[in-house]
Motif scaffolding. Sequence first.
Motif, PDB file in Angstrom:
ATOM      1  N   CYS A 154     -16.494   0.427   0.046  1.00 10.88           N
ATOM      2  CA  CYS A 154     -15.848   0.737   1.332  1.00 10.88           C
ATOM      3  C   CYS A 154     -16.771   1.505   2.266  1.00 10.88           C
ATOM      4  O   CYS A 154     -17.141   2.650   1.989  1.00 10.88           O
ATOM      5  CB  CYS A 154     -14.582   1.543   1.103  1.00 10.88           C
ATOM      6  N   LEU A 155     -17.094   0.901   3.388  1.00  7.98           N
ATOM      7  CA  LEU A 155     -17.974   1.558   4.362  1.00  7.98           C
ATOM      8  C   LEU A 155     -17.226   2.439   5.351  1.00  7.98           C
ATOM      9  O   LEU A 155     -17.836   3.257   6.028  1.00  7.98           O
ATOM     10  CB  LEU A 155     -18.784   0.504   5.121  1.00  7.98           C
ATOM     11  N   TRP A 156     -15.909   2.309   5.446  1.00  6.75           N
ATOM     12  CA  TRP A 156     -15.146   3.068   6.427  1.00  6.75           C
ATOM     13  C   TRP A 156     -15.233   4.573   6.221  1.00  6.75           C
ATOM     14  O   TRP A 156     -14.972   5.336   7.127  1.00  6.75           O
ATOM     15  CB  TRP A 156     -13.676   2.624   6.466  1.00  6.75           C
ATOM     16  N   GLN A 157     -15.635   5.010   5.064  1.00  4.34           N
ATOM     17  CA  GLN A 157     -15.767   6.445   4.800  1.00  4.34           C
ATOM     18  C   GLN A 157     -17.049   7.037   5.392  1.00  4.34           C
ATOM     19  O   GLN A 157     -17.210   8.237   5.439  1.00  4.34           O
ATOM     20  CB  GLN A 157     -15.733   6.689   3.301  1.00  4.34           C
ATOM     21  N   PHE A 158     -17.948   6.168   5.855  1.00  4.09           N
ATOM     22  CA  PHE A 158     -19.249   6.639   6.318  1.00  4.09           C
ATOM     23  C   PHE A 158     -19.490   6.428   7.806  1.00  4.09           C
ATOM     24  O   PHE A 158     -20.594   6.142   8.222  1.00  4.09           O
ATOM     25  CB  PHE A 158     -20.367   5.970   5.521  1.00  4.09           C
ATOM     26  N   TYR A 159     -18.452   6.529   8.607  1.00  6.32           N
ATOM     27  CA  TYR A 159     -18.637   6.426  10.056  1.00  6.32           C
ATOM     28  C   TYR A 159     -19.517   7.583  10.522  1.00  6.32           C
ATOM     29  O   TYR A 159     -19.789   8.520   9.787  1.00  6.32           O
ATOM     30  CB  TYR A 159     -17.286   6.409  10.758  1.00  6.32           C
TER      31      TYR A 159
END
Length: 116
Positions: A20-25
């Motif tokens: 999940c990339l959404w945690q790294f905005y």
Amino acid sequence: MTTTTESKIDQLYGYVQERCLWQFYSRTWDRQENIDGVLGKAAELLTGKELTLDTPQDRLFYADAKIMVKDFQERFPWISEAGPAQIRDLLNGLKERLVAIAITGSKNRELSHSLY
């Protein structure tokens, strides 16, 4: 927190870190918003609550949560057997860990730089 609960949170956390990339905005507020939003929609999906999809942001969080929940159910059969209270505890533990790693423990000073 029990050893079993901690182990389950470890499994969920491992999945999120890997997939999940959404945690790294790029900003602290954006990371927090995504962590809260996606895990909130995941909780709604896993506990059978009625979904609210009124805004584009709600629909974005739902899209990410839907994939994640499907994978959770396939990879971790125990999650389908958990009751609503246990699911909330697991997702709150996951949220705490994500915030600790991706926000409060991050050494990236750009996350909260005043010029951004």
